[in-house]
Scaffold this motif. Sequence first.
Motif, PDB file in Angstrom:
ATOM      1  N   MET A 191      20.233 -34.772   7.577  1.00 40.55           N
ATOM      2  CA  MET A 191      20.186 -33.225   7.905  1.00 40.55           C
ATOM      3  C   MET A 191      21.051 -32.477   9.444  1.00 40.55           C
ATOM      4  N   SER A 192      21.835 -31.515   8.590  1.00 35.37           N
ATOM      5  CA  SER A 192      21.778 -30.644   9.113  1.00 35.37           C
ATOM      6  C   SER A 192      22.064 -29.833   9.903  1.00 35.37           C
ATOM      7  N   ALA A 193      22.168 -28.599  10.900  1.00 32.17           N
ATOM      8  CA  ALA A 193      22.129 -28.235  10.839  1.00 32.17           C
ATOM      9  C   ALA A 193      23.463 -26.630  10.357  1.00 32.17           C
ATOM     10  N   HIS A 194      22.539 -25.462   9.800  1.00 33.47           N
ATOM     11  CA  HIS A 194      23.795 -24.383   8.865  1.00 33.47           C
ATOM     12  C   HIS A 194      23.617 -23.124   8.551  1.00 33.47           C
ATOM     13  N   HIS A 195      24.345 -22.355   8.919  1.00 28.61           N
ATOM     14  CA  HIS A 195      23.768 -20.872   8.532  1.00 28.61           C
ATOM     15  C   HIS A 195      24.631 -20.783   7.263  1.00 28.61           C
ATOM     16  N   HIS A 196      25.250 -21.499   6.481  1.00 27.12           N
ATOM     17  CA  HIS A 196      25.676 -20.669   5.574  1.00 27.12           C
ATOM     18  C   HIS A 196      25.847 -21.730   4.547  1.00 27.12           C
ATOM     19  N   HIS A 197      25.516 -21.087   3.387  1.00 30.07           N
ATOM     20  CA  HIS A 197      25.101 -21.498   1.954  1.00 30.07           C
ATOM     21  C   HIS A 197      26.058 -21.835   1.378  1.00 30.07           C
ATOM     22  N   ASP A 198      25.541 -22.737   0.779  1.00 30.24           N
ATOM     23  CA  ASP A 198      26.488 -23.461  -0.197  1.00 30.24           C
ATOM     24  C   ASP A 198      26.199 -23.101  -1.762  1.00 30.24           C
ATOM     25  N   ASP A 199      27.280 -23.193  -2.441  1.00 30.52           N
ATOM     26  CA  ASP A 199      26.532 -23.115  -4.216  1.00 30.52           C
ATOM     27  C   ASP A 199      25.740 -24.351  -4.575  1.00 30.52           C
ATOM     28  N   SER A 200      25.942 -25.217  -4.206  1.00 25.77           N
ATOM     29  CA  SER A 200      24.989 -26.400  -4.664  1.00 25.77           C
ATOM     30  C   SER A 200      24.038 -26.541  -3.719  1.00 25.77           C
ATOM     31  N   THR A 201      22.544 -26.749  -3.908  1.00 23.85           N
ATOM     32  CA  THR A 201      21.643 -26.872  -2.987  1.00 23.85           C
ATOM     33  C   THR A 201      21.885 -28.353  -1.730  1.00 23.85           C
ATOM     34  N   HIS A 202      22.960 -28.961  -2.138  1.00 25.93           N
ATOM     35  CA  HIS A 202      22.991 -30.245  -0.970  1.00 25.93           C
ATOM     36  C   HIS A 202      24.057 -30.028  -0.782  1.00 25.93           C
ATOM     37  N   PRO A 203      24.995 -29.226   0.434  1.00 28.61           N
ATOM     38  CA  PRO A 203      26.584 -28.957   1.472  1.00 28.61           C
ATOM     39  C   PRO A 203      26.797 -30.023   1.592  1.00 28.61           C
ATOM     40  N   ASP A 204      28.185 -30.073   1.717  1.00 28.87           N
ATOM     41  CA  ASP A 204      28.579 -30.980   2.372  1.00 28.87           C
ATOM     42  C   ASP A 204      29.381 -30.589   3.488  1.00 28.87           C
ATOM     43  N   TRP A 205      28.426 -31.667   4.461  1.00 29.93           N
ATOM     44  CA  TRP A 205      28.295 -30.415   6.019  1.00 29.93           C
ATOM     45  C   TRP A 205      29.537 -31.420   6.749  1.00 29.93           C
ATOM     46  N   SER A 206      29.993 -32.332   6.147  1.00 30.77           N
ATOM     47  CA  SER A 206      31.934 -32.687   6.658  1.00 30.77           C
ATOM     48  C   SER A 206      32.748 -31.841   6.202  1.00 30.77           C
ATOM     49  N   GLU A 207      32.580 -31.384   5.111  1.00 36.14           N
ATOM     50  CA  GLU A 207      33.609 -30.693   4.348  1.00 36.14           C
ATOM     51  C   GLU A 207      33.062 -29.190   5.770  1.00 36.14           C
ATOM     52  N   MET A 208      31.961 -28.795   5.583  1.00 41.79           N
ATOM     53  CA  MET A 208      31.749 -27.476   6.203  1.00 41.79           C
ATOM     54  C   MET A 208      32.268 -27.081   7.500  1.00 41.79           C
ATOM     55  N   ALA A 209      32.905 -28.573   8.071  1.00 42.81           N
ATOM     56  CA  ALA A 209      32.516 -28.763   9.964  1.00 42.81           C
ATOM     57  C   ALA A 209      33.893 -27.667  10.954  1.00 42.81           C
ATOM     58  N   THR A 210      34.495 -26.883  10.349  1.00 44.37           N
ATOM     59  CA  THR A 210      35.376 -25.913  10.482  1.00 44.37           C
ATOM     60  C   THR A 210      34.760 -25.346  10.980  1.00 44.37           C
ATOM     61  N   LEU A 211      34.122 -24.649   9.989  1.00 45.69           N
ATOM     62  CA  LEU A 211      32.999 -23.403   9.895  1.00 45.69           C
ATOM     63  C   LEU A 211      32.137 -23.104  10.805  1.00 45.69           C
ATOM     64  N   LEU A 212      31.139 -24.209  10.861  1.00 43.59           N
ATOM     65  CA  LEU A 212      30.297 -24.838  11.257  1.00 43.59           C
ATOM     66  C   LEU A 212      29.967 -24.725  13.396  1.00 43.59           C
ATOM     67  N   GLU A 213      31.246 -25.319  13.519  1.00 43.95           N
ATOM     68  CA  GLU A 213      32.570 -25.016  14.174  1.00 43.95           C
ATOM     69  C   GLU A 213      32.403 -23.624  15.056  1.00 43.95           C
ATOM     70  N   ARG A 214      33.102 -22.894  14.355  1.00 41.02           N
ATOM     71  CA  ARG A 214      33.891 -21.896  14.633  1.00 41.02           C
ATOM     72  C   ARG A 214      32.015 -20.890  14.971  1.00 41.02           C
ATOM     73  N   GLN A 215      31.335 -20.740  14.021  1.00 48.08           N
ATOM     74  CA  GLN A 215      30.203 -20.120  14.426  1.00 48.08           C
ATOM     75  C   GLN A 215      29.359 -20.181  15.153  1.00 48.08           C
ATOM     76  N   ALA A 216      29.244 -22.046  16.099  1.00 47.61           N
ATOM     77  CA  ALA A 216      28.639 -22.024  16.720  1.00 47.61           C
ATOM     78  C   ALA A 216      29.480 -21.203  18.330  1.00 47.61           C
ATOM     79  N   GLU A 217      30.754 -21.623  17.995  1.00 39.44           N
ATOM     80  CA  GLU A 217      31.574 -21.076  19.245  1.00 39.44           C
ATOM     81  C   GLU A 217      31.656 -20.056  19.459  1.00 39.44           C
ATOM     82  N   ILE A 218      31.323 -18.943  18.420  1.00 44.91           N
ATOM     83  CA  ILE A 218      31.222 -17.805  18.397  1.00 44.91           C
ATOM     84  C   ILE A 218      29.856 -16.890  18.610  1.00 44.91           C
ATOM     85  N   GLU A 219      28.598 -17.997  18.994  1.00 47.78           N
ATOM     86  CA  GLU A 219      27.667 -17.689  18.977  1.00 47.78           C
ATOM     87  C   GLU A 219      27.057 -18.208  20.366  1.00 47.78           C
TER      88      GLU A 219
END
Length: 291
Positions: free
Chosen positions: A1-29
């Motif tokens: 289970m990982s935190a996120h704000h961006h939804h994926d086309d699958s309901t089981h997102p690949d968090w590792s693939e989203m790592a940069t996006l997750l980092e960027r959003q958290a840094e901005i916020e």
Amino acid sequence: MSAHHHHDDSTHPDWSEMATLLERQAEIESPLYAEVADWLGTLVPAAGIRRILDVGSGPGVLTSLLAEAFPAAETVAVDSSAPLLERARARAEARGLRGRVTTLLAELPDAIGELGKADLIWAGNSLHHIGDQRAALAAFAERLRPGGLMVLIEGGLPGRHLPSNQGIGRPGLEARLDALSAEWFGRMRAELPDAKEEIDDWRELLSSAGLTPAGTRTFLADAPAPVPPVVREQIVAHYERQRTAYGEGLADDDRTALDRLLDPSEPLSLHRRDDLFRLAARTVHTAVRTR
């Protein structure tokens, strides 16, 4: 289970693939979450916070922020993704927090009982990835020491980035994307193990876990136009994901509008326009273990 704000086309997102996006959003916020941490320090004595669990920590941007806000605490990044926890460790080391930030690979809710005791449990947009949220909150409450604080970031308002009339297609594109996102969220919840239909009454859920609600506040993430390049990149990435995830569910004219917004050669594209902004709201619910 990982935190996120961006939804994926699958309901089981690949968090590792989203790592940069997750980092960027958290840094901005991060300024928003620094405000949250300051507020939490008014609810409980900061010096008494000796151990923090960041549940669904992802790449650990907020783990390090919490460690800096509560300097007497050991802060633990808890996640089910080893690559994201590796990023959390690297970030903590780069910020001089080695020894105060640790990581724990755990699949929740099964491993909640193995997390150890804590004075503050932070669940940032992660509880909704657990099927039975009521049972999970009761289990988290058991992990809190007397006087400890449970912090849930759930709800708020969807992000806005464009004027309602963006000059491409029909006005209101973002609202229609929100509707598709809400449908995705419902499917994701329904597919979780032990999924229970639950009203999002967080105060009641916290009370049912034996905790005493300590206050709810909403914090604003506000990047007005013209946005800096890092925010523009994050907005483009957000819309690219939405195009991939929801594009086929959109009306033809909305899909065309989205394609034009993502086309770098289009004068009114996200890459070029000066009226791009970022406005979002995060709601924080808190409760204390009084016994």
